[in-house]
Design a protein around this motif. Structure first.
Motif, short mmCIF file in Angstrom:
data_model
loop_
_atom_site.label_atom_id
_atom_site.label_comp_id
_atom_site.label_asym_id
_atom_site.label_seq_id
_atom_site.Cartn_x
_atom_site.Cartn_y
_atom_site.Cartn_z
N GLU A 429 0.82 -1.22 0.00
CA GLU A 429 0.00 0.00 0.00
C GLU A 429 0.85 1.26 0.00
OE1 GLU A 429 -2.65 -0.65 3.27
OE2 GLU A 429 -3.95 -1.97 2.06
N ARG A 430 1.94 1.20 0.77
CA ARG A 430 2.86 2.34 0.79
C ARG A 430 3.42 2.57 -0.62
NH1 ARG A 430 4.79 1.44 5.87
NH2 ARG A 430 6.06 -0.26 5.04
N GLY A 431 3.74 1.46 -1.29
CA GLY A 431 4.24 1.57 -2.66
C GLY A 431 3.20 2.18 -3.59
N ASN A 432 1.97 1.70 -3.47
CA ASN A 432 0.91 2.24 -4.33
C ASN A 432 0.71 3.73 -4.09
OD1 ASN A 432 0.46 -0.25 -5.44
ND2 ASN A 432 -1.21 -0.78 -4.05
N ARG A 433 0.84 4.13 -2.81
CA ARG A 433 0.62 5.53 -2.48
C ARG A 433 1.81 6.41 -2.87
NH1 ARG A 433 -0.10 9.90 -2.40
NH2 ARG A 433 -0.77 11.39 -0.82
N TRP A 434 3.05 5.95 -2.62
CA TRP A 434 4.19 6.86 -2.71
C TRP A 434 5.26 6.53 -3.72
CZ3 TRP A 434 3.52 11.46 -1.09
CH2 TRP A 434 2.73 11.73 0.03
N SER A 435 5.28 5.34 -4.28
CA SER A 435 6.45 5.00 -5.10
C SER A 435 6.56 5.90 -6.33
CB SER A 435 6.42 3.53 -5.52
OG SER A 435 5.41 3.35 -6.48
N LEU A 488 17.35 11.44 0.24
CA LEU A 488 15.89 11.36 0.32
C LEU A 488 15.34 11.62 1.73
CD1 LEU A 488 13.39 10.83 -1.46
CD2 LEU A 488 13.56 8.42 -0.83
N PRO A 489 15.99 11.09 2.80
CA PRO A 489 15.45 11.36 4.14
C PRO A 489 15.87 12.72 4.70
CG PRO A 489 16.82 9.35 4.08
CD PRO A 489 17.10 10.12 2.84
N ASP A 490 16.58 13.53 3.94
CA ASP A 490 17.16 14.75 4.50
C ASP A 490 16.09 15.83 4.73
OD1 ASP A 490 20.41 15.71 4.43
OD2 ASP A 490 18.88 17.24 4.76
N LEU A 496 13.13 22.80 1.32
CA LEU A 496 13.00 23.31 -0.05
C LEU A 496 11.55 23.26 -0.54
CD1 LEU A 496 16.12 21.72 -1.86
CD2 LEU A 496 15.73 24.15 -1.40
N GLY A 497 10.70 22.64 0.24
CA GLY A 497 9.29 22.54 -0.16
C GLY A 497 9.05 21.46 -1.20
N ILE A 498 10.00 20.53 -1.34
CA ILE A 498 9.85 19.47 -2.34
C ILE A 498 9.11 18.28 -1.75
CG2 ILE A 498 11.17 17.84 -3.77
CD1 ILE A 498 13.35 19.97 -4.00
N VAL A 499 9.32 18.03 -0.45
CA VAL A 499 8.70 16.88 0.21
C VAL A 499 7.83 17.38 1.37
CG1 VAL A 499 9.22 14.90 1.68
CG2 VAL A 499 10.51 15.24 -0.41
N PRO A 500 6.59 16.91 1.47
CA PRO A 500 5.77 17.29 2.64
C PRO A 500 6.30 16.62 3.90
CG PRO A 500 4.55 15.81 1.13
CD PRO A 500 5.87 16.09 0.49
N LYS A 501 6.49 17.43 4.95
CA LYS A 501 7.14 16.95 6.18
C LYS A 501 6.45 15.71 6.75
CE LYS A 501 8.84 18.52 10.67
NZ LYS A 501 10.03 17.69 10.45
N GLU A 502 5.10 15.77 6.80
CA GLU A 502 4.37 14.70 7.47
C GLU A 502 4.45 13.37 6.71
OE1 GLU A 502 3.25 17.38 6.14
OE2 GLU A 502 1.57 16.93 4.78
N SER A 503 4.87 13.42 5.45
CA SER A 503 4.90 12.19 4.65
C SER A 503 6.32 11.69 4.37
CB SER A 503 4.19 12.42 3.31
OG SER A 503 2.92 12.95 3.51
N GLN A 504 7.33 12.45 4.80
CA GLN A 504 8.69 12.10 4.39
C GLN A 504 9.06 10.67 4.80
OE1 GLN A 504 11.92 14.65 5.76
NE2 GLN A 504 13.09 14.19 3.92
N GLN A 505 8.66 10.29 6.01
CA GLN A 505 9.04 8.96 6.49
C GLN A 505 8.45 7.86 5.59
OE1 GLN A 505 8.03 8.47 10.61
NE2 GLN A 505 9.13 6.52 10.75
N ASP A 506 7.19 8.02 5.22
CA ASP A 506 6.55 7.03 4.34
C ASP A 506 7.19 7.02 2.96
OD1 ASP A 506 4.80 6.00 6.14
OD2 ASP A 506 3.07 7.21 5.50
N ILE A 507 7.56 8.21 2.49
CA ILE A 507 8.18 8.31 1.17
C ILE A 507 9.52 7.58 1.16
CG2 ILE A 507 9.24 9.96 -0.45
CD1 ILE A 507 6.98 11.94 0.43
N VAL A 508 10.30 7.77 2.23
CA VAL A 508 11.59 7.09 2.34
C VAL A 508 11.39 5.58 2.39
CG1 VAL A 508 13.58 6.72 3.86
CG2 VAL A 508 12.76 9.05 3.40
N LEU A 509 10.45 5.15 3.22
CA LEU A 509 10.18 3.70 3.32
C LEU A 509 9.78 3.14 1.96
CD1 LEU A 509 8.23 3.26 6.70
CD2 LEU A 509 10.54 2.45 6.12
N ALA A 510 8.86 3.83 1.28
CA ALA A 510 8.36 3.32 0.00
C ALA A 510 9.52 3.20 -0.99
CB ALA A 510 7.28 4.25 -0.55
#
Ligand SMILES: [Zn+2]
Length: 668
Positions: A429-435, A488-490, A496-510
């Motif tokens: 699901e994480r992949g479907n959402r964020w990959s 990616l986790p930085d 820089l406004g490229i990654v939403p803070k609340e989702s960064q962890q999920d994005i890195v995991l995905a």
């Protein structure tokens, strides 16, 4: 150079998969179709260009003329790819458009074959270069042609030829897999000639031996023919080979000029000049004018560009793309490029290999409106031009990432794929959402701050490839991938406004989970042997297997006889990536061939064929496509009372057959 998603061919091999379309644009219907149909191992996919409708009228009219120029050259590529393609296509399309009396089973087979023929611009598969054939009886094909003739089909008959004679004459092309079996054959085996073994139409009666001592004046834009013992260059230009098509292209390009920005108009005029003369000096002038146009919101590539079709790698295959800049996506790339020094100063390698004054590569994220010739229906996902090395060094190059193609790839690929290779439902699901989002971001970092980073030792004189030889290109791809994974986790990406803070962890995991899975899933592409040749595949195999051996980030698990690569510790993954990146940079900086070879031999080249067989069986069971062909948007002008264009509308045919017949000037 171009990057293919399907073949993992060049730079950003893994298709960067974008997230939802920008909010600023009109929201498309959520349920619009992407995957239209499957034809054998091909997927047919609709591509959308949502931003077109909001472009200013001037840019729409500009695109309209460039679109016509793109369609006008389509048949050049068919002819270059195979000398009999156009005649074969005419036979097929006449049967399909006069099919009322054709036996249904035979018609279905002709439709299957013709769709593959359109997707591959001829009878040879794009990925494997091998010929595919009609799978009905030749007699049944003859009956179909006769029924079509009875219904008014007009076949390309020679003087005095009957339909029966035509089918007999063309039979080896349609039915015999051993006639002209391979379109481009770079390794035909000992004693065999690469030109004679290749079925393409770039050379006629010429072997490599003939070329010894022959100086080509038009290496890129000519067909080379040997007749009566003499070599002739048939130049592609207005009064030369493909002259009528080229004249039409020139007309449309000329019509586009008044709507173009000044630098773009200059490039278009230079292109028209090159099409007129065919001279190398004019091609160079065009390349320079094109690369100097860095800011125009609309752009086109139109001409004899890439050299993959030629086993010698000299002759350009014709292609055309028309596209506009996707501003929202390009903004993220520019932010990375603008802060390239910040990233460079924090590269996890020996500080003496950090570069002062580094500049990020600026690439545009674009949406294509049409692609023809070598770039459509099967399309690249990234392009970097010009190919002329001297011009690249003196004037730079332009890179484009094809955003809406990536979107279409992502939206058309079955989620079953991810589910099959994910250890848990959450991972899938994480992949479907964020990959899609994560993949596009790491690809951008790979290109923008990856390849250009780092310093090497003086004694290598700027040329580490000479020292690292056959492992250089895979090493460099690994380096660029590692830069993306490392940052990616930085927090910087949030700042820089490229990654939403609340989702960064999920994005890195995905991304980390998907990267680990990929080392397993990529094995499906090597169905024979137990060795990886392709550089991008080597670099990705290297990274994952090195992490397995040197960290606790990835576990190999088994369930129901199936193998999984499970990413279990993102912190350990990132630490490992940093350590490996430091070593990869050291190897590059010092030109350490032995270390590069040892590393690739240990982790990047060979694999367990039993594991591959397992992966292939799992993939085949899911019936996943090997490649995709795209149905392009359709443009239509709206004319005012004085016949001037007042608007251009865009629509989506969602039907490969309808689009291909329209391009050929036919109707069902
Ligand atoms: Zn790369």
């Amino acid at each position: 150079m171009m990057t293919l998603a399907v073949a993992a061919a060049a730079c950003s091999a893994k298709a960067p998969e974008p997230a939802a379309p920008p909010a600023a644009q009109a929201q498309p219907a959520a349920d619009r179709p992407y995957l239209l149909e499957r034809v054998d191992d091909a997927a047919v996919v609709q591509v959308y260009a949502d931003g077109f409708a909001t472009l200013p009228i001037r840019e729409k009219v500009l695109i309209w003329h460039l679109y016509q120029a793109a369609l006008a050259g389509r048949d050049i590529y068919y002819d270059q790819r195979y000398a009999h393609s156009l005649e074969m296509r005419e036979v097929l399309e006449e049967i399909l458009t006069h099919a009322a009396g054709v036996e249904p089973a035979v018609l279905a087979e002709i439709q299957r074959y013709t769709k593959l023929f359109w997707l591959n611009s001829g009878p040879h598969n794009n990925l494997t270069a091998r010929k595919f054939v009609l799978k009905c009886a030749p007699e049944a094909f003859l009956r179909a042609a006769q029924a079509a003739a009875g219904a008014g089909a007009r076949f390309p008959l020679k003087p005095g030829e009957t339909v029966e004679g035509l089918v007999e004459r063309t039979r080896p092309w349609f039915f015999d897999p051993n006639v002209d079996p391979i379109v481009t054959n770079k390794s035909p085996g000992p004693g065999k000639d690469i030109l004679a073994s290749s079925a393409n139409n770039l050379y006629v009666g010429v072997t490599m031996k003939d070329l010894a001592g022959f100086a080509e004046r038009y290496p890129l834009n000519s067909r080379l023919v040997k007749q009566g013992g003499r070599l002739t260059e048939e130049v592609y230009r207005v009064h030369g080979r493909y002259g009528d098509k080229i004249a039409t292209i020139m007309g449309h390009l000329g019509a586009a000029v008044p709507y173009a920005t000044e630098p773009m108009a200059k490039a278009l005029q230079a292109l028209v000049t090159f099409y007129r003369t065919g001279e190398t000096a004019d091609r160079e002038a065009y390349d320079i004018a094109w690369v100097q146009d860095q800011a125009s919101p609309v752009d086109t590539i139109n001409g004899f560009i890439e050299t993959y079709l030629d086993p010698r790698g000299m002759k350009g295959a014709w292609e055309a793309l028309v596209f506009y800049v996707n501003r929202e996506k390009t903004e993220g790339i520019r932010k990375l490029a603008a802060d390239a020094q910040w990233f460079e100063d924090r590269m996890p390698w020996d500080p003496k290999y950090r570069k002062p004054g580094v500049t990020g590569v600026v690439a545009n994220a674009i949406d294509v409106v049409v692609e023809t010739g070598e770039s459509g229906p099967v399309t690249p996902i990234g392009i970097n031009l010009p190919n002329d090395q001297r011009i690249r060094e003196q004037h730079g190059s332009k890179s484009v990432l094809l955003s809406n193609i990536n979107e279409a790839y992502d939206k058309s690929s079955p989620t079953a794929f991810r589910e099959e290779f994910s250890w848990t439902k959450e991972e899938a699901e994480r992949g479907n959402r964020w990959s899609a989002f994560a993949g596009e971001l790491t690809t951008n970092m790979h290109e923008v701050i990856g390849h250009g980073s780092g310093r090497i030792e003086e004694r290598l004189k700027g040329n580490p490839a000479t020292a690292i030889k056959e492992h250089y290109s895979a090493l460099e791809e690994a380096r660029a991938d590692l830069v993306g994974l490392y940052f990616l986790p930085d927090q910087k990406l949030v700042d820089l406004g490229i990654v939403p803070k609340e989702s960064q962890q999920d994005i890195v995991l995905a991304e980390y989970e998907g990267y680990a899975r990929n080392a397993l899933v990529q094995l499906r592409r090597i169905r024979e042997g137990a060795q990886i040749e392709q550089d991008h595949m080597r670099s990705r195999q290297l990274i994952v297997r090195w992490l397995m051996a040197n960290t606790k980030a990835i576990e190999v698990r088994e369930r129901d006889g199936k193998t999984f690569y499970v990413m279990i510790d993102a912190g350990a993954f990132r630490d490992g990536v940093g350590r490996l990146l430091a070593e990869v940079q050291r190897i590059k900086a010092q030109g350490d061939y032995q270390a590069a070879r040892a590393m690739f031999e240990a982790f990047g080249i060979s694999f367990d064929p039993k594991l591959r067989d397992e992966v292939v069986a799992r993939v085949d069971k899911l019936n996943l496509p090997s490649y995709s062909g795209f149905v392009m948007p359709k443009l239509s002008p709206i004319l005012g009372a004085d016949k001037t264009i007042t608007d251009v509308t865009i629509s989506y045919p969602q039907d490969l057959t309808a689009q291909m017949l329209e391009y050929s000037g036919k109707r069902r």
